[in-house]
Design an enzyme around this catalytic site. Sequence first.
Site, PDB file in Angstrom:
ATOM      1  N   GLY A 183     -10.769  -6.430 -18.675  1.00  0.00           N
ATOM      2  CA  GLY A 183      -9.351  -6.799 -18.573  1.00  0.00           C
ATOM      3  C   GLY A 183      -8.561  -5.772 -17.771  1.00  0.00           C
ATOM      4  N   ARG A 249     -14.948 -10.659 -16.130  1.00  0.00           N
ATOM      5  CA  ARG A 249     -15.827 -10.489 -17.290  1.00  0.00           C
ATOM      6  C   ARG A 249     -17.149 -11.156 -16.934  1.00  0.00           C
ATOM      7  NH1 ARG A 249     -12.587  -8.239 -21.209  1.00  0.00           N
ATOM      8  NH2 ARG A 249     -10.415  -8.919 -21.244  1.00  0.00           N
ATOM      9  N   GLY A 274     -14.120  -0.682 -20.017  1.00  0.00           N
ATOM     10  CA  GLY A 274     -14.134  -0.379 -21.440  1.00  0.00           C
ATOM     11  C   GLY A 274     -15.545  -0.204 -21.982  1.00  0.00           C
ATOM     12  N   GLY A 276     -17.744  -2.365 -23.069  1.00  0.00           N
ATOM     13  CA  GLY A 276     -18.724  -3.284 -22.478  1.00  0.00           C
ATOM     14  C   GLY A 276     -19.173  -2.784 -21.111  1.00  0.00           C
ATOM     15  N   ASP A 305      -6.433  -1.626 -25.062  1.00  0.00           N
ATOM     16  CA  ASP A 305      -6.381  -1.613 -26.535  1.00  0.00           C
ATOM     17  C   ASP A 305      -6.562  -0.206 -27.117  1.00  0.00           C
ATOM     18  OD1 ASP A 305      -6.061  -4.312 -26.411  1.00  0.00           O
ATOM     19  OD2 ASP A 305      -8.137  -4.797 -26.923  1.00  0.00           O
ATOM     20  N   ARG A 351      -7.506  -7.056 -29.555  1.00  0.00           N
ATOM     21  CA  ARG A 351      -8.524  -7.979 -30.062  1.00  0.00           C
ATOM     22  C   ARG A 351      -9.050  -7.526 -31.423  1.00  0.00           C
ATOM     23  NH1 ARG A 351     -11.487 -11.148 -26.543  1.00  0.00           N
ATOM     24  NH2 ARG A 351     -11.199  -9.759 -24.770  1.00  0.00           N
ATOM     25  N   GLU A 405      -2.733  -9.642 -31.534  1.00  0.00           N
ATOM     26  CA  GLU A 405      -3.384 -10.950 -31.410  1.00  0.00           C
ATOM     27  C   GLU A 405      -4.663 -11.095 -32.224  1.00  0.00           C
ATOM     28  OE1 GLU A 405      -5.218  -9.733 -27.099  1.00  0.00           O
ATOM     29  OE2 GLU A 405      -4.664 -11.801 -27.447  1.00  0.00           O
ATOM     30  N   TYR A 457       0.289 -10.633 -20.951  1.00  0.00           N
ATOM     31  CA  TYR A 457      -0.180 -10.157 -19.639  1.00  0.00           C
ATOM     32  C   TYR A 457       0.860  -9.301 -18.920  1.00  0.00           C
ATOM     33  CZ  TYR A 457      -4.041 -13.299 -20.500  1.00  0.00           C
ATOM     34  OH  TYR A 457      -5.126 -13.908 -21.069  1.00  0.00           O
TER      35      TYR A 457
HETATM   36  N1  LIG Z   1     -24.199  -4.597 -23.184  1.00  0.00           N
HETATM   37  C1  LIG Z   1     -23.843  -4.815 -21.922  1.00  0.00           C
HETATM   38  N2  LIG Z   1     -24.722  -4.584 -20.914  1.00  0.00           N
HETATM   39  C2  LIG Z   1     -24.359  -4.787 -19.630  1.00  0.00           C
HETATM   40  N3  LIG Z   1     -23.140  -5.221 -19.256  1.00  0.00           N
HETATM   41  C3  LIG Z   1     -22.233  -5.469 -20.202  1.00  0.00           C
HETATM   42  C4  LIG Z   1     -22.523  -5.281 -21.576  1.00  0.00           C
HETATM   43  N4  LIG Z   1     -21.429  -5.617 -22.287  1.00  0.00           N
HETATM   44  C5  LIG Z   1     -20.501  -6.009 -21.384  1.00  0.00           C
HETATM   45  N5  LIG Z   1     -20.977  -5.909 -20.142  1.00  0.00           N
HETATM   46  C6  LIG Z   1     -20.284  -6.235 -18.881  1.00  0.00           C
HETATM   47  O1  LIG Z   1     -19.203  -5.335 -18.719  1.00  0.00           O
HETATM   48  C7  LIG Z   1     -18.107  -5.998 -18.104  1.00  0.00           C
HETATM   49  C8  LIG Z   1     -16.837  -5.785 -18.884  1.00  0.00           C
HETATM   50  O2  LIG Z   1     -17.035  -6.106 -20.255  1.00  0.00           O
HETATM   51  P1  LIG Z   1     -15.838  -6.615 -21.169  1.00  0.00           P
HETATM   52  O3  LIG Z   1     -16.305  -6.659 -22.571  1.00  0.00           O
HETATM   53  O4  LIG Z   1     -15.263  -7.856 -20.589  1.00  0.00           O
HETATM   54  O5  LIG Z   1     -14.696  -5.522 -20.966  1.00  0.00           O
HETATM   55  P2  LIG Z   1     -14.633  -3.984 -21.392  1.00  0.00           P
HETATM   56  O6  LIG Z   1     -15.520  -3.220 -20.493  1.00  0.00           O
HETATM   57  O7  LIG Z   1     -13.203  -3.686 -21.180  1.00  0.00           O
HETATM   58  O8  LIG Z   1     -15.064  -3.903 -22.831  1.00  0.00           O
HETATM   59  C9  LIG Z   1     -18.487  -7.467 -17.981  1.00  0.00           C
HETATM   60  O9  LIG Z   1     -18.827  -7.701 -16.640  1.00  0.00           O
HETATM   61  C10 LIG Z   1     -19.669  -7.608 -18.917  1.00  0.00           C
HETATM   62  O10 LIG Z   1     -20.581  -8.576 -18.464  1.00  0.00           O
HETATM   63  O1  LIG Z   2      -7.421 -13.038 -21.386  1.00  0.00           O
HETATM   64  P1  LIG Z   2      -8.267 -11.867 -21.058  1.00  0.00           P
HETATM   65  O2  LIG Z   2      -8.158 -11.427 -19.651  1.00  0.00           O
HETATM   66  O3  LIG Z   2      -9.694 -12.077 -21.458  1.00  0.00           O
HETATM   67  O4  LIG Z   2      -7.717 -10.610 -21.873  1.00  0.00           O
HETATM   68  C1  LIG Z   2      -7.361 -10.644 -23.216  1.00  0.00           C
HETATM   69  C2  LIG Z   2      -7.991  -9.572 -24.001  1.00  0.00           C
HETATM   70  O5  LIG Z   2      -8.214  -8.396 -23.263  1.00  0.00           O
HETATM   71  C3  LIG Z   2      -7.864  -7.265 -24.006  1.00  0.00           C
HETATM   72  O6  LIG Z   2      -6.712  -6.751 -23.427  1.00  0.00           O
HETATM   73  C4  LIG Z   2      -8.924  -6.226 -24.034  1.00  0.00           C
HETATM   74  O7  LIG Z   2      -9.563  -6.168 -22.792  1.00  0.00           O
HETATM   75  P2  LIG Z   2     -10.387  -4.898 -22.350  1.00  0.00           P
HETATM   76  O8  LIG Z   2     -11.227  -4.456 -23.527  1.00  0.00           O
HETATM   77  O9  LIG Z   2     -11.214  -5.347 -21.206  1.00  0.00           O
HETATM   78  O10 LIG Z   2      -9.375  -3.856 -21.948  1.00  0.00           O
HETATM   79  C5  LIG Z   2      -7.579  -7.747 -25.414  1.00  0.00           C
HETATM   80  O11 LIG Z   2      -6.564  -7.100 -26.072  1.00  0.00           O
HETATM   81  C6  LIG Z   2      -7.237  -9.184 -25.197  1.00  0.00           C
HETATM   82  O12 LIG Z   2      -7.627  -9.902 -26.292  1.00  0.00           O
END
Ligand SMILES: Nc1ncnc2c1ncn2[C@@H]1O[C@H](COP(=O)(O)OP(=O)(O)O)[C@@H](O)[C@H]1O
Ligand SMILES: O=P(O)(O)OC[C@H]1O[C@](O)(COP(=O)(O)O)[C@@H](O)[C@@H]1O
Length: 553
Positions: A183, A249, A274, A276, A305, A351, A405, A457
């Site tokens: 995000g 994502r 983040g 992920g 977050d 989240r 949320e 947003y």
């Molecule tokens: N365990 C994982 N291994 C590899 N890529 C991951 C993993 N978890 C999430 N990702 C990738 O990292 C990116 C961001 O993850 P997301 O959960 O959307 O946001 P954040 O990094 O903010 O937590 C996405 O492209 C997702 O596919």
């Molecule tokens: O609608 P989107 O782009 O998936 O984003 C919403 C979500 O992203 C967040 O901002 C968290 O996203 P990140 O962990 O990637 O920063 C949550 O608070 C929210 O639920």
Amino acid sequence: MTTALHSKDTTTALVAFSAALVTATAATTYLLTTRYEQSKERARAWKQYQREKLLKEKTAEARKTMKEPSSGTLIDDVFIDKVFLWECQDLRKSFASANVANHMHFQYETIHPLASTALQRKNSTEIITQYNKLITDHECILGDIVRKPNKQTNTVAYMRAGPRRYLHFDPAQVNAAIVTCGGLCPGLNNVIREITKSLYQLYAIGGKVYGIRGGYRGFWDPELEPVELTLDLVENIHHGGGTVLGSSRGGFDLDKILDFVRDRKISQLFVIGGDGTHRGAFRIHEGCIERGYNVAVAGIPKTIDNDVDYIDQSFGFQSAVEAAQVAIRSAKTEAVCNLPNGIGIVKLMGRSAGFIAAHSTMASSDVDLCLVPEVPVVLDGETGCLPHLMRRVKQQGYAVVVVAEGAGEEVLGTSTEVDASGNKKLPAIGEFMKKSIEEYFKKHGETATVKYIDPSYTVRTVPANAADSLYCMQLAQNAVHGAMAGYTGFSVGLCNNRMVLLPIPELVATSPRSMNARGRTWERVIGLTRQPNTVPELEEGKVDPKDNQPTPH
Ligand SMILES: Nc1ncnc2c1ncn2[C@@H]1O[C@H](COP(=O)(O)OP(=O)(O)O)[C@@H](O)[C@H]1O
Ligand SMILES: O=P(O)(O)OC[C@H]1O[C@](O)(COP(=O)(O)O)[C@@H](O)[C@@H]1O
């Protein structure tokens, strides 16, 4: 006959002599080799002994010259016995290192007034200077700075971030890539800009900096050709929100990412995202090691977050809290001005962690009810939020509600739907609260005028404020320092108010973090809102698992 016998004797004697010679030579060689090995071992042991002796002498010297503070009481129930350093992986241990001395470069563009074209007029002058402060190997920041009497006597420590004396990579050979995932968050452009500037200006790299477009999929999607980041291109990007590279994502494909790294000869990869994203970054690091690529993978924690563990605060969080104030002020104005029984609700992001909601509530000091994912939502009864709201409206004529949320799973149920990254989708708590408040008032013979504001947003797309911009600059520079020194599989962050390098496995093991419902932050929130506390009491004799966290939240 005699001659024949003689010659036989001579032959036998010769054979015996040769055998004896071979044996003697073998024995001598063995003896010499053994002696040589022994002397080598002795030399090594002597060197080790000397090193340890020197260290002991230095420590003893440091202890002797260490002055006790002029004030303060010496207490005997708080100790630090052992320090366990969270070391980041070091490419110098697996690959030949360029071992280049680290100098700070300043590049200036000088203008030649007589030149006719802009291109001719541009010329670059370079000044090389020394760093005043270079960080040594075991310089560290203590993790566990809160010490309780007669409790833990050990602590973890984080590697101190900053420029090292020698560089693993020869700057002339460095190609780098930057990617933003997940995000949006205020400050993404600042980090992209500062990484690019640090590579080109502080380290004068000879290669290119690629901007990977649209998150992880940008490494392989033919529609998303990478962009070459130049100093001119990044010059003004920090004034805008979002990310100039785009984000997404999902889309993580390890083999394709590693192929990209190989094909473009990337030696440093900067991954902004983040928990992920960091899990993905660590898999890229492992993949590089498996394939034998000498590549530094550095993470920069991004989370609106504030849910990445260990770091004091994530970049962009303060800007988001600031942006949320506008919505809370609007909610208050609506609530005050709309009769009868005006109530303004603001839904904020979060989240699984309620940091934005809690911090925005505290910063505004105008909120009467704050709902977060970590604390159960109780609607009615003695600790119910609806009777609390009615009381507040009766007292002051209006009420303001902030809801994260991700709050209220216990009243709404858990959604089974997930997004492309596997994050769960959330039920509509804001609308649910509006309806519940209206029905509750009606049930008690009253009308509530409820205004619902969802600025979600708009909060995360603002440009970074001054504090976040400064923080982004520090993060970016230190990510580059760490990568140039040869560290990999690490992330940077502010821990206990100092910039550190953290090993990604440690960082993601406990992320996403959530707020401690029995901690000071939540106490402050309920102290301001005066809402009933619905956090269940700890069972007799049970210890709160969050109580000994290194970072108090
Ligand atoms: N365990 C994982 N291994 C590899 N890529 C991951 C993993 N978890 C999430 N990702 C990738 O990292 C990116 C961001 O993850 P997301 O959960 O959307 O946001 P954040 O990094 O903010 O937590 C996405 O492209 C997702 O596919
Ligand atoms: O609608 P989107 O782009 O998936 O984003 C919403 C979500 O992203 C967040 O901002 C968290 O996203 P990140 O962990 O990637 O920063 C949550 O608070 C929210 O639920």
